[in-house]
Write a protein that holds these residues in place. Structure first.
Motif, short mmCIF file in Angstrom:
data_model
loop_
_atom_site.label_atom_id
_atom_site.label_comp_id
_atom_site.label_asym_id
_atom_site.label_seq_id
_atom_site.Cartn_x
_atom_site.Cartn_y
_atom_site.Cartn_z
N VAL A 138 0.87 -1.19 0.00
CA VAL A 138 0.00 0.00 0.00
C VAL A 138 0.90 1.23 0.00
O VAL A 138 1.60 1.50 0.99
CB VAL A 138 -0.93 -0.01 1.23
CG1 VAL A 138 -1.79 1.26 1.24
CG2 VAL A 138 -1.78 -1.27 1.25
N ASP A 139 0.88 2.00 -1.11
CA ASP A 139 1.84 3.10 -1.27
C ASP A 139 1.27 4.17 -2.20
O ASP A 139 1.95 4.63 -3.12
CB ASP A 139 3.17 2.55 -1.81
CG ASP A 139 4.29 3.56 -1.75
OD1 ASP A 139 4.22 4.49 -0.93
OD2 ASP A 139 5.26 3.41 -2.52
N ALA A 140 0.03 4.58 -1.99
CA ALA A 140 -0.59 5.60 -2.85
C ALA A 140 -0.90 6.84 -2.01
O ALA A 140 -0.06 7.30 -1.25
CB ALA A 140 -1.82 5.03 -3.54
N ASP A 141 -2.10 7.41 -2.16
CA ASP A 141 -2.50 8.58 -1.38
C ASP A 141 -2.76 8.14 0.07
O ASP A 141 -3.59 7.28 0.33
CB ASP A 141 -3.72 9.26 -2.00
CG ASP A 141 -4.85 8.28 -2.29
OD1 ASP A 141 -4.57 7.12 -2.69
OD2 ASP A 141 -6.02 8.65 -2.06
N LYS A 142 -2.01 8.74 0.98
CA LYS A 142 -2.02 8.27 2.36
C LYS A 142 -3.38 8.53 3.05
O LYS A 142 -3.73 7.84 4.01
CB LYS A 142 -0.89 8.91 3.16
CG LYS A 142 0.47 8.91 2.46
CD LYS A 142 0.87 7.55 1.92
CE LYS A 142 2.16 7.60 1.10
NZ LYS A 142 2.41 6.38 0.33
N ALA A 143 -4.13 9.51 2.53
CA ALA A 143 -5.45 9.80 3.12
C ALA A 143 -6.37 8.59 3.08
O ALA A 143 -7.21 8.40 3.96
CB ALA A 143 -6.09 10.98 2.39
N VAL A 164 2.44 -1.39 4.49
CA VAL A 164 2.04 -0.01 4.22
C VAL A 164 3.28 0.87 4.32
O VAL A 164 3.98 0.84 5.34
CB VAL A 164 0.96 0.48 5.21
CG1 VAL A 164 0.53 1.91 4.86
CG2 VAL A 164 -0.25 -0.46 5.20
N ASP A 165 3.55 1.64 3.26
CA ASP A 165 4.74 2.50 3.22
C ASP A 165 4.45 3.85 3.87
O ASP A 165 3.30 4.27 3.99
CB ASP A 165 5.16 2.71 1.76
CG ASP A 165 6.59 3.22 1.61
OD1 ASP A 165 7.41 2.98 2.51
OD2 ASP A 165 6.89 3.84 0.57
N ASN A 166 5.51 4.52 4.28
CA ASN A 166 5.47 5.94 4.68
C ASN A 166 4.58 6.22 5.88
O ASN A 166 3.78 7.17 5.87
CB ASN A 166 5.02 6.81 3.48
CG ASN A 166 5.81 6.51 2.23
OD1 ASN A 166 5.25 6.09 1.22
ND2 ASN A 166 7.11 6.68 2.28
N VAL A 167 4.70 5.41 6.90
CA VAL A 167 3.82 5.57 8.06
C VAL A 167 4.42 6.45 9.16
O VAL A 167 3.81 6.61 10.21
CB VAL A 167 3.39 4.20 8.65
CG1 VAL A 167 2.68 3.36 7.60
CG2 VAL A 167 4.57 3.44 9.24
#
Ligand code: SAH
Ligand code: DHB
Ligand code: MG
Length: 222
Positions: A138-143, A164-167
């Motif tokens: 999961v690495d798209a729009d974080k919203a 999930v990336d960028n958490v």
């Protein structure tokens, strides 16, 4: 500890452990030439995804957020010859760049890039009665991360893995008062995961070529 030092350590690891070949190098070059944002996973993170998917024995992978297909190539290379990866991308331009990069990597038979808002593509996959996926990135729009995790669960089987990336995003995940949709979405995603009876999860902070960030790893239980 400076960012320069994180970069130097990443370079040390990557030089030793993560040889990039022509397909990966040209995927980065073509993405840069097309003006795509330079937000693909770092090489050592791409290889981590590759190793996680290999360890999982994944034959079906779902990625949300393709960009130029850099992470897609790492994940696709974990598949057996008849394995399948579906990658969801909002932007038709990004998808075009990704398809060319995937073809150069010899993965065009295994990877399908679907264009449109991922929430629509996920609903379409369900309507088609798609087989469960073994691994999700999961690495798209974080919203939309809470919704993406719910969808991953719907399209999973017991034992499926969700990354999930960028958490962490420089620690901004701690800001409970933030009105930034990306932070609100990420924090809501943590609530969803923590409360879900069919998920067991952890999250780790990372530093390196992509700054101070982190990833969540979850496994779907029975
Ligand atoms: N996984 C890639 C990076 C993805 S960057 C890599 O590591 O190589 C995030 C991507 O998500 C961008 O290409 C952006 O266009 C896409 N995106 C943003 N919102 C989206 C949405 N609602 N549905 C699908 N993709 C979306
Ligand atoms: C952004 C998105 C990503 O997926 C990432 O890995 C880094 C940054 C962003 O939207 O800024
Ligand atoms: Mg990312």
């Amino acid at each position: 500890m400076s960012e320069q030092q994180w970069n130097a350590v990443d370079a040390y690891f990557t030089d030793l452990l993560v040889p990039e070949d022509d397909a990966l190098r040209s995927a980065v070059a073509a993405s840069d030439a097309a003006g795509l944002p330079q937000i693909a996973v770092a090489p050592n993170q791409g290889k981590l995804l590759h190793l996680l998917a290999l360890t999982q024995g994944a034959t079906r992978i779902l990625e949300i957020g393709t960009l130029g297909g850099y992470s897609t190539i790492w994940l696709g290379r974990a598949l057996p010859a008849d394995g399948q990866l579906v990658s969801l991308e909002y932007s038709a331009e990004h998808a075009d760049v990704a398809r060319a990069n995937l073809a150069r990597a010899g993965l065009d038979k295994n990877v399908e890039v679907r264009v449109g808002p991922a929430l629509d593509s996920l609903a379409a996959l369900e309507a088609e009665g798609t087989a469960p996926f073994d691994f999700f990135f999961v690495d798209a729009d974080k919203a939309n991360n809470p919704h993406y995790v719910e969808w991953a669960l719907k399209l999973s089987r017991p034992g499926s893995v969700i990354v999930v990336d960028n958490v962490v995003r420089g620690g901004s995940v701690l800001d409970a008062t933030s009105e930034d949709p990306a932070i609100v979405g990420t924090r809501r995603m943590f609530e969803v995961v923590s409360e879900h009876p069919r998920l067991t999860a952890t999250a780790v902070q990372t530093v390196g070529a992509r700054g101070y960030d982190g990833l969540l790893l979850a496994r779907v239980t029975g």
